[in-house]
Design an enzyme around this catalytic site. Structure first.
Site, short mmCIF file in Angstrom:
data_model
loop_
_atom_site.label_atom_id
_atom_site.label_comp_id
_atom_site.label_asym_id
_atom_site.label_seq_id
_atom_site.Cartn_x
_atom_site.Cartn_y
_atom_site.Cartn_z
N GLU A 21 -34.03 103.45 -18.07
CA GLU A 21 -34.04 103.05 -16.66
C GLU A 21 -32.77 102.31 -16.24
O GLU A 21 -32.48 102.19 -15.05
CB GLU A 21 -35.25 102.15 -16.37
CG GLU A 21 -36.58 102.82 -16.53
CD GLU A 21 -37.72 101.94 -16.08
OE1 GLU A 21 -38.11 101.04 -16.84
OE2 GLU A 21 -38.20 102.14 -14.96
N TYR A 53 -34.62 92.62 13.01
CA TYR A 53 -35.13 93.35 11.84
C TYR A 53 -34.10 94.35 11.31
O TYR A 53 -34.14 94.70 10.13
CB TYR A 53 -36.46 94.05 12.15
CG TYR A 53 -36.51 94.84 13.44
CD1 TYR A 53 -35.83 96.03 13.58
CD2 TYR A 53 -37.27 94.38 14.51
CE1 TYR A 53 -35.87 96.75 14.77
CE2 TYR A 53 -37.33 95.09 15.69
CZ TYR A 53 -36.63 96.27 15.82
OH TYR A 53 -36.68 96.96 16.99
N GLU A 73 -40.96 91.91 -10.27
CA GLU A 73 -41.23 90.51 -9.95
C GLU A 73 -39.93 89.75 -9.64
O GLU A 73 -39.87 88.93 -8.72
CB GLU A 73 -41.95 89.83 -11.11
CG GLU A 73 -43.42 90.17 -11.24
CD GLU A 73 -43.69 91.45 -12.03
OE1 GLU A 73 -42.77 92.28 -12.20
OE2 GLU A 73 -44.84 91.63 -12.47
N LYS A 98 -42.83 100.63 -6.47
CA LYS A 98 -41.98 101.52 -7.25
C LYS A 98 -42.75 102.83 -7.42
O LYS A 98 -43.35 103.07 -8.47
CB LYS A 98 -41.67 100.87 -8.60
CG LYS A 98 -40.59 101.54 -9.42
CD LYS A 98 -40.36 100.74 -10.70
CE LYS A 98 -39.26 101.29 -11.56
NZ LYS A 98 -39.13 100.54 -12.83
N1 LIG Z 1 -45.67 93.91 -13.66
C1 LIG Z 1 -44.73 94.85 -14.00
N2 LIG Z 1 -45.05 95.80 -14.88
C2 LIG Z 1 -44.13 96.72 -15.22
C3 LIG Z 1 -42.85 96.70 -14.66
C4 LIG Z 1 -42.55 95.68 -13.71
O1 LIG Z 1 -41.44 95.60 -13.15
N3 LIG Z 1 -43.52 94.78 -13.41
N4 LIG Z 1 -41.94 97.67 -14.99
C5 LIG Z 1 -42.23 98.61 -15.86
C6 LIG Z 1 -41.27 99.70 -16.16
O2 LIG Z 1 -39.97 99.41 -15.74
C7 LIG Z 1 -41.83 100.95 -15.47
O3 LIG Z 1 -41.67 100.84 -14.07
C8 LIG Z 1 -41.20 102.22 -15.99
O4 LIG Z 1 -41.94 103.33 -15.53
C9 LIG Z 1 -43.53 98.69 -16.55
N5 LIG Z 1 -44.45 97.68 -16.13
#
Ligand SMILES: Nc1nc2c(c(=O)[nH]1)N=C([C@H](O)[C@@H](O)CO)CN2
Length: 127
Positions: A21, A53, A73, A98
């Site tokens: 990633e 905005y 986060e 996402k």
């Molecule tokens: N609470 C979260 N869980 C996960 C995150 C995140 O940013 N916050 N990110 C991932 C991986 O990057 C995922 O998006 C890859 O597909 C997994 N869990």
């Protein structure tokens, strides 16, 4: 307190915990609800008294495009802090999605509320 909102603000960003990633851009989607007193702008019909905005959207896009994090986060927290710092906004709710991160899910993400989102008078009403 009034609200200004921005829905489905899309940004391509380098974000994720896995090595693969860190070399690609992925789509993030911001949904923002911003506490703001809209009455001065409404009374004068003056953009200078409004929470613009368009300007805020551009700033969020610019930040998310140019900063790399592992976690949603972290991105959410930094963008919320940026908005509270740079705009005259007492509080906000930020949802960061996402889409596509979990193939079995329609969407995943985080939601945070920062600053005085509900208005200090609302706290007073709690007694
Ligand atoms: N609470 C979260 N869980 C996960 C995150 C995140 O940013 N916050 N990110 C991932 C991986 O990057 C995922 O998006 C890859 O597909 C997994 N869990």
């Amino acid at each position: 307190m009034d609200r200004v909102f921005i829905n489905s603000l899309e940004v391509l960003s380098t974000i994720g915990v896995y090595e693969w990633e860190k070399t690609i851009k992925q789509k993030l989607v911001f949904d923002l609800v911003l506490a703001f007193d809209n009455r001065p702008a409404a009374a004068t019909d003056d953009i200078n008294l409004a929470l613009d905005y368009a300007v805020l959207s551009q700033r969020v896009v610019e930040y998310a495009q140019n900063n790399v994090f592992e976690l949603l986060e972290t991105m959410a927290e930094r963008v919320a802090a940026l908005i509270l710092d740079e705009f005259n906004v007492p509080g906000l709710q930020l949802t960061l999605s996402k889409p596509g991160a979990v193939v079995m899910a329609a969407n995943v993400g985080v939601q945070i509320t920062r600053g005085d989102f509900y208005g200090s008078s609302a706290q007073g009403n709690l007694g």
